[in-house]
Design a protein around this motif. Structure first.
Motif, PDB file in Angstrom:
ATOM      1  N   GLU A 158       0.663  -1.493  -0.284  1.00 24.04           N
ATOM      2  CA  GLU A 158      -0.052  -0.253  -0.107  1.00 24.04           C
ATOM      3  C   GLU A 158       0.776   0.968   0.304  1.00 24.04           C
ATOM      4  O   GLU A 158       0.224   2.463  -0.594  1.00 24.04           O
ATOM      5  N   TYR A 159       2.115   0.947   0.195  1.00 24.44           N
ATOM      6  CA  TYR A 159       2.751   1.822   1.095  1.00 24.44           C
ATOM      7  C   TYR A 159       3.071   3.490  -0.658  1.00 24.44           C
ATOM      8  O   TYR A 159       2.884   4.653  -0.190  1.00 24.44           O
ATOM      9  N   PRO A 160       3.302   3.078  -1.597  1.00 24.32           N
ATOM     10  CA  PRO A 160       3.244   3.830  -2.924  1.00 24.32           C
ATOM     11  C   PRO A 160       1.653   4.236  -2.640  1.00 24.32           C
ATOM     12  O   PRO A 160       2.044   5.796  -3.288  1.00 24.32           O
ATOM     13  N   LEU A 161       0.952   4.373  -2.919  1.00 22.11           N
ATOM     14  CA  LEU A 161      -0.534   4.919  -2.914  1.00 22.11           C
ATOM     15  C   LEU A 161      -0.474   5.373  -1.905  1.00 22.11           C
ATOM     16  O   LEU A 161      -1.108   6.449  -1.914  1.00 22.11           O
ATOM     17  N   LYS A 162      -0.046   5.251  -0.736  1.00 23.41           N
ATOM     18  CA  LYS A 162      -0.831   6.322   0.530  1.00 23.41           C
ATOM     19  C   LYS A 162       0.288   7.434  -0.005  1.00 23.41           C
ATOM     20  O   LYS A 162       0.045   9.147   0.215  1.00 23.41           O
ATOM     21  N   ARG A 163       1.871   6.796  -0.453  1.00 23.45           N
ATOM     22  CA  ARG A 163       2.848   8.730  -0.590  1.00 23.45           C
ATOM     23  C   ARG A 163       2.380   9.285  -2.267  1.00 23.45           C
ATOM     24  O   ARG A 163       2.277  10.543  -1.941  1.00 23.45           O
ATOM     25  N   ALA A 164       1.165   8.586  -2.278  1.00 26.04           N
ATOM     26  CA  ALA A 164       0.628   9.391  -3.897  1.00 26.04           C
ATOM     27  C   ALA A 164      -0.515  10.210  -3.663  1.00 26.04           C
ATOM     28  O   ALA A 164      -1.419  11.221  -4.259  1.00 26.04           O
ATOM     29  N   GLY A 165      -1.145   9.709  -2.489  1.00 28.79           N
ATOM     30  CA  GLY A 165      -2.835  10.737  -1.505  1.00 28.79           C
ATOM     31  C   GLY A 165      -4.202   9.982  -1.920  1.00 28.79           C
ATOM     32  O   GLY A 165      -4.515  10.364  -1.685  1.00 28.79           O
ATOM     33  N   VAL A 166      -3.318   8.620  -2.369  1.00 28.51           N
ATOM     34  CA  VAL A 166      -4.985   7.950  -3.274  1.00 28.51           C
ATOM     35  C   VAL A 166      -6.098   8.014  -1.765  1.00 28.51           C
ATOM     36  O   VAL A 166      -5.433   7.126  -0.463  1.00 28.51           O
ATOM     37  N   GLU A 167      -6.933   8.111  -1.475  1.00 29.57           N
ATOM     38  CA  GLU A 167      -7.441   7.714  -0.354  1.00 29.57           C
ATOM     39  C   GLU A 167      -7.688   6.084  -0.460  1.00 29.57           C
ATOM     40  O   GLU A 167      -7.938   5.092  -0.940  1.00 29.57           O
ATOM     41  N   LYS A 168      -8.226   5.731   0.677  1.00 31.71           N
ATOM     42  CA  LYS A 168      -8.035   5.153   1.827  1.00 31.71           C
ATOM     43  C   LYS A 168      -8.880   3.889   1.581  1.00 31.71           C
ATOM     44  O   LYS A 168      -8.311   2.386   0.954  1.00 31.71           O
ATOM     45  N   ARG A 169      -9.788   3.556   0.838  1.00 33.72           N
ATOM     46  CA  ARG A 169     -11.668   2.668   0.313  1.00 33.72           C
ATOM     47  C   ARG A 169     -10.370   2.135  -1.056  1.00 33.72           C
ATOM     48  O   ARG A 169     -10.235   1.187  -1.046  1.00 33.72           O
ATOM     49  N   GLU A 170      -9.903   3.188  -1.661  1.00 33.76           N
ATOM     50  CA  GLU A 170      -9.231   2.632  -3.126  1.00 33.76           C
ATOM     51  C   GLU A 170      -8.197   2.188  -2.899  1.00 33.76           C
ATOM     52  O   GLU A 170      -7.947   0.784  -3.573  1.00 33.76           O
ATOM     53  N   ARG A 171      -7.525   2.274  -1.713  1.00 30.47           N
ATOM     54  CA  ARG A 171      -6.175   1.525  -1.375  1.00 30.47           C
ATOM     55  C   ARG A 171      -6.555   0.795  -1.108  1.00 30.47           C
ATOM     56  O   ARG A 171      -5.848  -0.330  -1.473  1.00 30.47           O
ATOM     57  N   VAL A 172      -7.587  -0.118  -0.437  1.00 26.54           N
ATOM     58  CA  VAL A 172      -7.656  -1.356   0.073  1.00 26.54           C
ATOM     59  C   VAL A 172      -8.230  -2.362  -0.637  1.00 26.54           C
ATOM     60  O   VAL A 172      -7.311  -3.130  -0.769  1.00 26.54           O
ATOM     61  N   GLU A 173      -8.783  -0.965  -1.851  1.00 30.10           N
ATOM     62  CA  GLU A 173      -9.113  -2.663  -3.454  1.00 30.10           C
ATOM     63  C   GLU A 173      -8.159  -2.597  -4.205  1.00 30.10           C
ATOM     64  O   GLU A 173      -7.470  -4.113  -4.390  1.00 30.10           O
ATOM     65  N   ILE A 200       4.049  -2.784  -8.867  1.00 32.86           N
ATOM     66  CA  ILE A 200       3.323  -3.206 -10.403  1.00 32.86           C
ATOM     67  C   ILE A 200       2.193  -2.048  -9.255  1.00 32.86           C
ATOM     68  O   ILE A 200       0.438  -1.896 -10.039  1.00 32.86           O
ATOM     69  N   ILE A 201       1.770  -1.743  -7.759  1.00 35.65           N
ATOM     70  CA  ILE A 201       0.242  -1.086  -7.766  1.00 35.65           C
ATOM     71  C   ILE A 201       0.181   0.143  -7.949  1.00 35.65           C
ATOM     72  O   ILE A 201      -1.192   0.411  -8.517  1.00 35.65           O
ATOM     73  N   ALA A 202       0.539   1.072  -8.680  1.00 39.29           N
ATOM     74  CA  ALA A 202       0.557   2.357  -9.411  1.00 39.29           C
ATOM     75  C   ALA A 202       0.210   2.085 -10.804  1.00 39.29           C
ATOM     76  O   ALA A 202       0.980   3.381 -11.351  1.00 39.29           O
ATOM     77  N   ASP A 203       0.306   1.119 -11.233  1.00 42.49           N
ATOM     78  CA  ASP A 203       0.485   0.879 -12.451  1.00 42.49           C
ATOM     79  C   ASP A 203       1.411   2.013 -13.308  1.00 42.49           C
ATOM     80  O   ASP A 203       1.006   2.787 -13.847  1.00 42.49           O
ATOM     81  N   PRO A 204       2.677   1.212 -13.331  1.00 43.34           N
ATOM     82  CA  PRO A 204       3.778   1.777 -13.786  1.00 43.34           C
ATOM     83  C   PRO A 204       3.627   1.794 -15.339  1.00 43.34           C
ATOM     84  O   PRO A 204       3.223   0.747 -15.713  1.00 43.34           O
TER      85      PRO A 204
END
Length: 298
Positions: A49-64, A100-104
């Motif tokens: 989840e860490y890259p999404l946190k750094r990018a400010g992605v909302e929590k619900r979307e991060r979990v999915e 790959i989680i941040a769709d590189p």
């Protein structure tokens, strides 16, 4: 490519966008290192989840997205576990999911499988190919393992002394190496000096010659040539066979029903070959024939 080192010349471009002076975190690339580099104090889900946190992605979307990424790498249901409870291969999968989680736009693999044992390495190699093809993800994989490069790549770049020697698909690379050095590196080819005399090409050290039509010349024909003899071009025969060079078996390895052998001639030249049937003995005298060697102008 990742941006950790600035190039002294040239550019790094993705889809025509110049990234040469863009910092690593803004390049939109995923990176997997040789050692998995997961944080031991975080759960698997926390690592991914860490890259999404750094990018400010909302929590619900991060979990999915974390659930999807873990599912893609075969770790569905492992999110709450800590790295210490997983195998090395599972931790490397976590590193892959995080990459790959941040769709590189590009996935960079720095010898990402080299620290793993077989057959785990083979299993992850297969899963990686399936994943990147399924997701349509461009991947650059650095490896010193020739078989790995040839088995997973669509295109292989051969670097020798920091210079690009050849860029080709695996089949072309093995069958038509661009230089003797590439042939030796990729296919364990033996390298020999040869001379063209009229319509024949001869190798003085072996005492063998071939009609010019039976030698595959790569480049412009010249009088002096460097032969590259691929293992597939070597035929091992009984000692004393006419028109065969005398040689001795130097090593033997079992290889999927056949035997991979190294034979050495009286001149000290060594050749790789595949032998079927009975296992040859080290020190055994044999004959050697070479069919359609590759020849490069000197």
């Amino acid at each position: 490519m990742a941006g950790f080192v600035q190039p002294s010349e040239g550019q790094v471009r993705i889809d025509a966008r110049d990234l040469t002076h863009v910092p690593p975190e803004k390049r939109g690339m995923g990176m997997v290192f040789q050692q998995h580099a997961v944080w031991p104090h975080m759960s698997m889900a926390g690592n991914v989840e860490y890259p999404l946190k750094r990018a400010g992605v909302e929590k619900r979307e991060r979990v999915e997205r974390v659930e999807r990424a873990l599912r893609l790498v075969g770790l569905d249901g492992f999110g709450a576990r800590k790295p210490a409870s997983l195998s090395g291969g599972q931790r490397q999968r976590v590193a892959l999911a995080r990459a790959i989680i941040a769709d590189p736009s590009v996935l960079l693999l720095d010898e990402a499988l080299s620290a793993l044992d077989e057959p785990l390495r083979d299993s992850l190699r297969r899963e990686l190919v399936s994943l990147t093809r399924r997701e349509g993800l461009t991947t650059v994989h650095v490896t010193h393992d020739r078989s790995e490069a040839l088995s997973i790549a669509d295109r292989v770049v051969v670097l020798i002394d920091a210079r690009v020697q050849q860029v080709a698909d695996p089949a072309t690379l093995v069958r038509y190496p661009a230089s003797p050095e590439v042939a030796a590196f990729i296919a364990d080819a033996a390298l020999l000096d040869a001379v063209r005399q009229g319509d024949r090409i001869s190798c003085p050290s072996l005492g063998l010659s071939w009609p010019a039509a039976e030698v595959e010349v790569v480049g412009t024909p010249s009088e002096y040539l460097r032969l590259a003899v691929l293992p597939t071009a070597v035929e091992v025969l009984p000692a004393g066979t006419p028109d065969a060079a005398a040689a001795t078996v130097a090593s033997v390895l079992y290889d999927a029903g056949n035997f991979s052998v190294t034979v050495e001639t009286e001149s000290g030249d060594r050749f790789r070959a595949t032998v079927t049937g009975a296992r040859p003995e080290i020190g055994e005298a044999v004959g050697l024939r070479i069919h359609r060697p590759l020849a490069y102008p000197v």
